[in-house]
Design a protein around this motif. Sequence first.
Motif, PDB file in Angstrom:
ATOM      1  N   ILE A   1      -2.609   5.764  -3.998  1.00 31.20           N
ATOM      2  CA  ILE A   1      -3.014   4.505  -3.364  1.00 31.20           C
ATOM      3  C   ILE A   1      -3.649   4.731  -2.005  1.00 31.20           C
ATOM      4  O   ILE A   1      -4.260   3.838  -1.439  1.00 31.20           O
TER       5      ILE A   1
ATOM      6  N   VAL B   1      -5.662  -2.987   0.902  1.00 33.94           N
ATOM      7  CA  VAL B   1      -4.977  -2.147  -0.069  1.00 33.94           C
ATOM      8  C   VAL B   1      -5.683  -2.306  -1.393  1.00 33.94           C
ATOM      9  O   VAL B   1      -5.784  -3.407  -1.926  1.00 33.94           O
ATOM     10  N   GLN B   2      -6.196  -1.208  -1.898  1.00 31.98           N
ATOM     11  CA  GLN B   2      -6.833  -1.285  -3.207  1.00 31.98           C
ATOM     12  C   GLN B   2      -5.796  -0.937  -4.257  1.00 31.98           C
ATOM     13  O   GLN B   2      -5.236   0.159  -4.250  1.00 31.98           O
ATOM     14  N   THR B   3      -5.523  -1.861  -5.154  1.00 31.73           N
ATOM     15  CA  THR B   3      -4.488  -1.633  -6.159  1.00 31.73           C
ATOM     16  C   THR B   3      -5.066  -1.295  -7.528  1.00 31.73           C
ATOM     17  O   THR B   3      -4.452  -0.591  -8.308  1.00 31.73           O
ATOM     18  N   MET B   4      -6.239  -1.814  -7.809  1.00 28.94           N
ATOM     19  CA  MET B   4      -6.836  -1.641  -9.143  1.00 28.94           C
ATOM     20  C   MET B   4      -7.823  -0.488  -9.132  1.00 28.94           C
ATOM     21  O   MET B   4      -8.775  -0.500  -8.375  1.00 28.94           O
TER      22      MET B   4
ATOM     23  N   GLN C   1     -13.865  -6.812  -2.850  1.00 28.49           N
ATOM     24  CA  GLN C   1     -12.676  -7.323  -2.156  1.00 28.49           C
ATOM     25  C   GLN C   1     -11.433  -6.589  -2.643  1.00 28.49           C
ATOM     26  O   GLN C   1     -11.240  -6.391  -3.826  1.00 28.49           O
ATOM     27  N   TYR C   2     -10.629  -6.194  -1.700  1.00 27.64           N
ATOM     28  CA  TYR C   2      -9.429  -5.463  -2.060  1.00 27.64           C
ATOM     29  C   TYR C   2      -8.303  -6.448  -2.357  1.00 27.64           C
ATOM     30  O   TYR C   2      -8.224  -7.503  -1.764  1.00 27.64           O
ATOM     31  N   ASP C   3      -7.457  -6.053  -3.252  1.00 29.91           N
ATOM     32  CA  ASP C   3      -6.280  -6.867  -3.517  1.00 29.91           C
ATOM     33  C   ASP C   3      -5.333  -6.773  -2.340  1.00 29.91           C
ATOM     34  O   ASP C   3      -5.253  -5.772  -1.667  1.00 29.91           O
ATOM     35  N   ARG C   4      -4.642  -7.828  -2.108  1.00 28.40           N
ATOM     36  CA  ARG C   4      -3.588  -7.805  -1.111  1.00 28.40           C
ATOM     37  C   ARG C   4      -2.345  -8.356  -1.765  1.00 28.40           C
ATOM     38  O   ARG C   4      -2.380  -8.898  -2.856  1.00 28.40           O
ATOM     39  N   TYR C   5      -1.291  -8.233  -1.077  1.00 32.60           N
ATOM     40  CA  TYR C   5      -0.045  -8.813  -1.570  1.00 32.60           C
ATOM     41  C   TYR C   5       0.419  -9.836  -0.557  1.00 32.60           C
ATOM     42  O   TYR C   5       1.389  -9.614   0.141  1.00 32.60           O
TER      43      TYR C   5
ATOM     44  N   GLY D   1       0.844  -1.190   0.000  1.00 27.66           N
ATOM     45  CA  GLY D   1       0.000   0.000   0.000  1.00 27.66           C
ATOM     46  C   GLY D   1       0.875   1.235   0.000  1.00 27.66           C
ATOM     47  O   GLY D   1       1.886   1.294  -0.702  1.00 27.66           O
ATOM     48  N   ARG D   2       0.495   2.239   0.784  1.00 29.50           N
ATOM     49  CA  ARG D   2       1.388   3.372   0.968  1.00 29.50           C
ATOM     50  C   ARG D   2       2.383   2.957   2.051  1.00 29.50           C
ATOM     51  O   ARG D   2       1.999   2.790   3.213  1.00 29.50           O
TER      52      ARG D   2
ATOM     53  N   ASP E   1      -2.737   1.375  -7.030  1.00 31.30           N
ATOM     54  CA  ASP E   1      -1.286   1.356  -7.197  1.00 31.30           C
ATOM     55  C   ASP E   1      -0.931   2.202  -8.431  1.00 31.30           C
ATOM     56  O   ASP E   1      -1.585   2.102  -9.474  1.00 31.30           O
TER      57      ASP E   1
ATOM     58  N   ILE F   1      -0.178   0.063 -11.648  1.00 33.82           N
ATOM     59  CA  ILE F   1      -1.371  -0.543 -12.241  1.00 33.82           C
ATOM     60  C   ILE F   1      -2.296   0.541 -12.800  1.00 33.82           C
ATOM     61  O   ILE F   1      -2.816   0.414 -13.913  1.00 33.82           O
TER      62      ILE F   1
ATOM     63  N   THR G   1       5.150  -5.010  -3.082  1.00 35.83           N
ATOM     64  CA  THR G   1       4.832  -4.301  -4.315  1.00 35.83           C
ATOM     65  C   THR G   1       5.997  -4.289  -5.293  1.00 35.83           C
ATOM     66  O   THR G   1       5.810  -4.065  -6.460  1.00 35.83           O
TER      67      THR G   1
END
Lengths: 571, 186
Positions: free
Chosen positions: A307, A189-192, B176-180, A156-157, A325, A328, B185
């Motif tokens: 982000i 964490v929202q990436t998209m 749903q949020y993506d996670r890693y 995330g951040r 992100d 992305i 990253t």
Amino acid sequence: MTTNDQKSGAQMVMEAFLREGVSTIFGVPGGANLPLYDVLPEYYPQIKHYLVKHEQSAAHAADAYARVTGKAGVCFGTSGPGATNLVTGIANAYMDSIPLVCVTGQVILALLGRDGFQEADIQGITIPITKHSELVLDVNDIPRVMQEAFHIATTGRPGPVLVDIPRDVFQKKGDFYWSDKVELRGYRVQTMPDPNEVAKAAELIERSEKPVLISGHGVIIAHAYDEIRELAEKGNMPVITTLLGIGGFPGTHPLYMGMPGMHGMYWNNIAISEADLVIGAGMRFDDRVTGRLKDFAPKADIIHIDIDPAEIGKNVRPAATLLGDAKISLQELNKLVVRKERPDWFSWLDEVRRDHPSITIRETDEVLPQFVIQKIYEATNGDCYVVTGVGQHQMWAAQYFWYDKPRSFITSGGLGTMGFEVPAAMGAQVAAPNDTVWSICGDGGFQMTLQELATIAEYEWPIKFAIMNNGTLGMVRQWQELFYEENTVATPLKNPDFVKLAEAFGILGLRAERKGEVESVIQQAMDHDGPVVIDFKVKYDENVFPMVPPGASLGETIDLPAHEPEKVAAG
Amino acid sequence: MTDVRKLRPHTIIALVEDRPGVLNRIASKWRQRGFNIESLAVGHSEKVGLSRMTFVVDANVDANQVVRQLDKLVDVVDIRDISDQDIVSREMAMIKVRTDKTNRGQIIEIAELFQAEVVDVAPDAIILEATGREAKIDSLLRLLEDYEIIELCRTGKVAMLRGSAVSHPEPSEDEQYDRYPGQHTW
Ligand SMILES: Cc1ncc(C[n+]2csc(CCOP(=O)(O)OP(=O)(O)O)c2C)c(N)n1
Ligand SMILES: [Mg+2]
């Protein structure tokens, strides 16, 4: 991957480091974290520990290490004063979104909260300056807590995470475990980004006649260098980088325009004020960038790519928001962006640039700090890491040097921490052992952390320290001159002999007092294999321009006063 | 709409991890902005290991930014400002009033008017327990001002959405949020 064997708490911390790919630790031992130091040899040489002279340096070194490598930086401090000495470094990392994992020793469980010797409630103290923190009370929690710490710090951040472990918890034994998944129900964490917002953004770009693209630290954090370049080139837009965004977009690219804001390029501040579209990618519209907020980009729609949901709408109201992100988000956006020629906008920008000096160096016999920095650029061809302190020299290092390589400009942005220049150079050098590291120092800031010269001599890190010795806390003196009727209280510095000082640490000391010596001294420093401290005796009262006076809008930027004859123009 | 909000304080509900330090972190974010929490009620929620908080903060503060900051805390699972929604809210108060033979009856009469219960009677004092909307408790207190209130303790408001709406819905599949997990990253 699950392993089952009894380990001490200290070993568990180290085992977690192995699994997280940690190879470098900066720190100082003490009673409370001694169990951790006791097991260090078992993990050598996969994990190397560097003993620094002050915990602030441990945090700054780990911070710079993270900035250069993109991996989490790790630092150790003992309880009480060891932990509180980390605080400035943690705050610095927090403000600049740097992934740090700080492991502090704490007094034994039985003494917690009873004012035990060297007890400080470091978790409590650091609540507002950490992304997360944990006080570990049970040895069996260590593997999970460590794994979560890295996960939170680096996703995330990014930000610093503190793990505080009482001495007896380090010593207790338990089963080590490692899961392949971090489960934190409160951490998302929202990436998209939302595809509708992406489409809206693409449309705004297509419609825009006068766009500017502001690329921030988030672009570097997300490794979105190719993506930002593609957006700029495909969309045909001029690119501005924030102070921390420098290097995210090539400094010598024809579309590159430099930095905006308080000491940004005049043309950028005017361009932002004239633009019909401002795209902020991985940046947070900080007050040093926007000037007076209500007059920021008055004619523009804003596209905000970030982000961090808490940054959206905080300072500006975006017309399109790409919450995700940066890499992305830019990839998604690039799919829809079409090229558009904007001959009028570009010729107008060229005109503003031509008519405004902003960064030219005037002809004079005095040694100007800008001149020194420019000569370092020429001598290195820009092929080095540049670390700075905070103040005038920092701004000149941002203005008069062109950074083509991402992560090559290491500076304290959000917190503005003087003294960063020495320990951060150490972290950068450890992270990039085969590259040259130049540290552009203030004479004030250098003296806040110069004890680390001993560390640098010990480990033989060949850092080149260029002290811009103007004999003053220059940036503050500039404010006194401009806004306090030249009442220069408490800014003149009575400095030591920096050459002798370096020599006392066993480090080569050099000095340039005249303009003619600058280039040869830089060359001498580069030819020397080891660390070097250069005392550049520069002009006392040079001011940083352009400047947006505090409280003014970007449109009111005061440009560098014109001077004859003009010598060097911006690249 | 903004005008209505001005009159009404923010009611913010949060689902948080039930563990040490959580309250400290949350309080820290309000304090940093200099915002006063007017009331705060905390207790177990329907979910194991999670506590439910209800905050009331002044209508005139920029609560939105703080709520977003709080939402980022690892220990805060969900948080939202429900001031503009259709909610049911209640508060409880215990009120100890000085009494004697002459006024005890009047005080009990007032209590009955507000469906407040008498939970303790002594020769020189009486304790009332009142439950209801904040406004109701405020009015009760106003009437009791004619007597001597020697102790007052209010729980602070608790609130939830009306009807079958869940205040803290689980994120839906596409939300749903993506996670890693386990990787970063970079
Ligand atoms: C730790 C810390 N203390 C105080 C300040 C306030 N401050 C900002 S710039 C500056 C002067 C820096 O002087 P120097 O390091 O000599 O750099 P110069 O501006 O002269 O290039 C000061 C004191 C700060 N940024 N950080
Ligand atoms: Mg100085």
